[in-house]
Design an enzyme around this catalytic site. Structure first.
Site, PDB file in Angstrom:
ATOM      1  N   GLY A  31      31.207  37.947  44.618  1.00 12.23           N
ATOM      2  CA  GLY A  31      30.399  37.875  42.829  1.00 12.23           C
ATOM      3  C   GLY A  31      30.300  38.703  42.392  1.00 12.23           C
ATOM      4  O   GLY A  31      31.119  39.569  42.015  1.00 12.23           O
ATOM      5  N   HIS A  37      38.424  36.778  38.174  1.00  7.42           N
ATOM      6  CA  HIS A  37      37.873  35.794  39.227  1.00  7.42           C
ATOM      7  C   HIS A  37      38.097  33.677  38.635  1.00  7.42           C
ATOM      8  O   HIS A  37      38.167  32.964  39.653  1.00  7.42           O
ATOM      9  CB  HIS A  37      36.514  35.509  39.699  1.00  7.42           C
ATOM     10  CG  HIS A  37      35.748  36.636  40.158  1.00  7.42           C
ATOM     11  ND1 HIS A  37      35.189  37.749  40.188  1.00  7.42           N
ATOM     12  CD2 HIS A  37      36.300  37.000  41.800  1.00  7.42           C
ATOM     13  CE1 HIS A  37      35.145  38.649  40.874  1.00  7.42           C
ATOM     14  NE2 HIS A  37      35.535  38.380  41.474  1.00  7.42           N
ATOM     15  N   LYS A 149      45.236  41.527  42.726  1.00  8.01           N
ATOM     16  CA  LYS A 149      44.608  43.145  42.322  1.00  8.01           C
ATOM     17  C   LYS A 149      44.214  43.773  44.088  1.00  8.01           C
ATOM     18  O   LYS A 149      45.446  44.528  44.199  1.00  8.01           O
ATOM     19  CB  LYS A 149      43.456  43.162  41.951  1.00  8.01           C
ATOM     20  CG  LYS A 149      43.164  43.967  40.823  1.00  8.01           C
ATOM     21  CD  LYS A 149      42.511  44.957  41.484  1.00  8.01           C
ATOM     22  CE  LYS A 149      40.937  45.531  41.561  1.00  8.01           C
ATOM     23  NZ  LYS A 149      40.430  45.537  42.047  1.00  8.01           N
ATOM     24  N   GLN A 153      45.244  43.376  50.943  1.00 10.87           N
ATOM     25  CA  GLN A 153      44.164  42.382  50.939  1.00 10.87           C
ATOM     26  C   GLN A 153      44.952  41.358  51.658  1.00 10.87           C
ATOM     27  O   GLN A 153      44.688  40.569  52.464  1.00 10.87           O
ATOM     28  CB  GLN A 153      42.827  41.987  49.976  1.00 10.87           C
ATOM     29  CG  GLN A 153      42.135  41.278  50.831  1.00 10.87           C
ATOM     30  CD  GLN A 153      40.293  41.478  50.344  1.00 10.87           C
ATOM     31  OE1 GLN A 153      39.707  42.075  50.126  1.00 10.87           O
ATOM     32  NE2 GLN A 153      40.316  40.031  49.241  1.00 10.87           N
ATOM     33  N   SER A 185      37.760  44.362  37.531  1.00 10.66           N
ATOM     34  CA  SER A 185      37.172  44.399  39.090  1.00 10.66           C
ATOM     35  C   SER A 185      36.078  44.473  38.788  1.00 10.66           C
ATOM     36  O   SER A 185      35.644  45.299  37.221  1.00 10.66           O
ATOM     37  CB  SER A 185      37.445  46.050  39.020  1.00 10.66           C
ATOM     38  OG  SER A 185      37.290  46.134  40.546  1.00 10.66           O
TER      39      SER A 185
HETATM   40  O1  PAF Z   1      37.824  40.993  47.526  1.00 15.48           O
HETATM   41  C1  PAF Z   1      37.252  39.843  47.939  1.00 15.48           C
HETATM   42  O2  PAF Z   1      36.509  40.250  46.914  1.00 15.48           O
HETATM   43  C2  PAF Z   1      36.885  40.468  49.153  1.00 15.48           C
HETATM   44  O3  PAF Z   1      36.812  41.162  50.030  1.00 15.48           O
HETATM   45  C3  PAF Z   1      36.414  39.262  49.683  1.00 15.48           C
HETATM   46  C4  PAF Z   1      37.700  38.320  50.148  1.00 15.48           C
HETATM   47  C5  PAF Z   1      35.828  38.425  49.329  1.00 15.48           C
HETATM   48  C6  PAF Z   1      35.767  39.374  51.646  1.00 15.48           C
HETATM   49  O4  PAF Z   1      34.635  39.893  51.138  1.00 15.48           O
END
Ligand code: PAF
Length: 281
Positions: A31, A37, A149, A153, A185
């Site tokens: 969120g 996003h 970014k 991950q 971010s």
């Molecule tokens: O990158 C993020 O915002 C979070 O790490 C994710 C992938 C939504 C997992 O909670």
């Protein structure tokens, strides 16, 4: 736009879309949406008919003393943005349903999680992979889009997806930056006016390294030192790591002889910022 909060309802809805042969893309988020996003949604829209955005501030990826409680949240604003963007479903699960009493099963990628951000945030990636796997199981997407970014991950999630034979295509979308180069971010909200200006040094140092490489300076040690000097010239900055890695395996690289990713994390005041860039000899 449908807003779903119950896991069972989302599962039924996904099954229904799949029965109608609709390709589903998932954009998992915590969120407090920003332009980064929105670009993930644009990427997803080109690849599938149905777009599901999840909003869940996942408690298991925050360590003790981290910012779980104060992580920025604004559901109303997020929903307005997503309605404008015409996404099909927003999945906003409840913590107690995602992690009910007795919950004890986690998903862990072993090696890729040990270095870089994993070093200063033990357990962080275990929380990320666990929640992402849960979201995959609930939403059953064909495609999932993540931002570059959070490069480590992205690679970890790709590894998990391959290792567990999940039939999901993991797509990485380019970093979106402010005009001054600062990578977008949700945590940029923590920066005050002065710190926002200082934070541009992350991008500046990446560009600086990339220019040095173009001039034939290929040694990772030399490049790290040059970047460190530039970053240290700004107030309130503390380097967590600057590393040169293979873009797929994330193994350290000593000399830039092929495409390499520079990964970095720098604290500006109390806020840890990350950034990265691909460089080539
Ligand atoms: O990158 C993020 O915002 C979070 O790490 C994710 C992938 C939504 C997992 O909670």
């Amino acid at each position: 736009m449908k807003i779903i909060r119950k896991i069972e309802e989302q599962q039924k809805c996904s099954l229904n879309m799949k029965c109608r042969d609709k390709k589903i893309s998932l954009i998992p988020t915590m969120g407090f949406l920003h332009k980064g996003h929105l670009s993930l949604i644009d990427t997803a829209k080109e690849l599938s008919e149905k777009i599901v955005v999840s909003i869940f501030v996942n408690p298991t990826q925050f360590g003790e003393g981290e910012d779980y409680e104060k992580y920025p949240r604004d559901e109303k604003r997020d929903l307005d943005i997503l309605a404008d963007k015409k996404v099909d479903i927003v999945f906003i699960p409840i913590v107690k349903e995602m992690y009910p009493e007795g919950f004890q099963t986690f998903c862990q990628v072993n090696q890729l999680t040990k270095k870089y951000c994993g070093k200063s945030r033990p357990g962080h990636f275990k929380g990320v992979t666990t929640v992402v796997l849960k979201l995959f199981n609930i939403i059953q997407p064909d495609i999932a889009v993540f931002g570059k970014k959070d490069y480590q991950q992205y690679i970890i999630i790709k590894r998990m997806t391959e290792d567990l034979n999940l039939p999901i295509n993991i797509i990485a979308s380019p970093i979106v930056r402010e005009k001054n180069g600062l990578a977008m971010s949700s945590r940029n909200k923590y920066l005050n006016h002065e710190q926002r200006k200082e934070a541009t040094v992350l991008y500046e140092s990446l560009i600086y390294a990339s220019n040095l490489i173009k001039q034939g300076k290929y040694g990772a040690g030399f490049l790290r030192k040059e970047m460190t000097n530039l970053i240290k010239s700004k107030n309130n900055t503390r380097i967590d790591y600057i590393d040169f890695v293979n873009p797929e395996t994330l193994k350290d690289v000593q000399k830039i002889e092929e495409p390499t990713r520079i990964l970095m994390a720098v604290r500006v005041g109390n806020t840890k910022l990350i950034d990265n860039m691909e460089v080539k000899p």
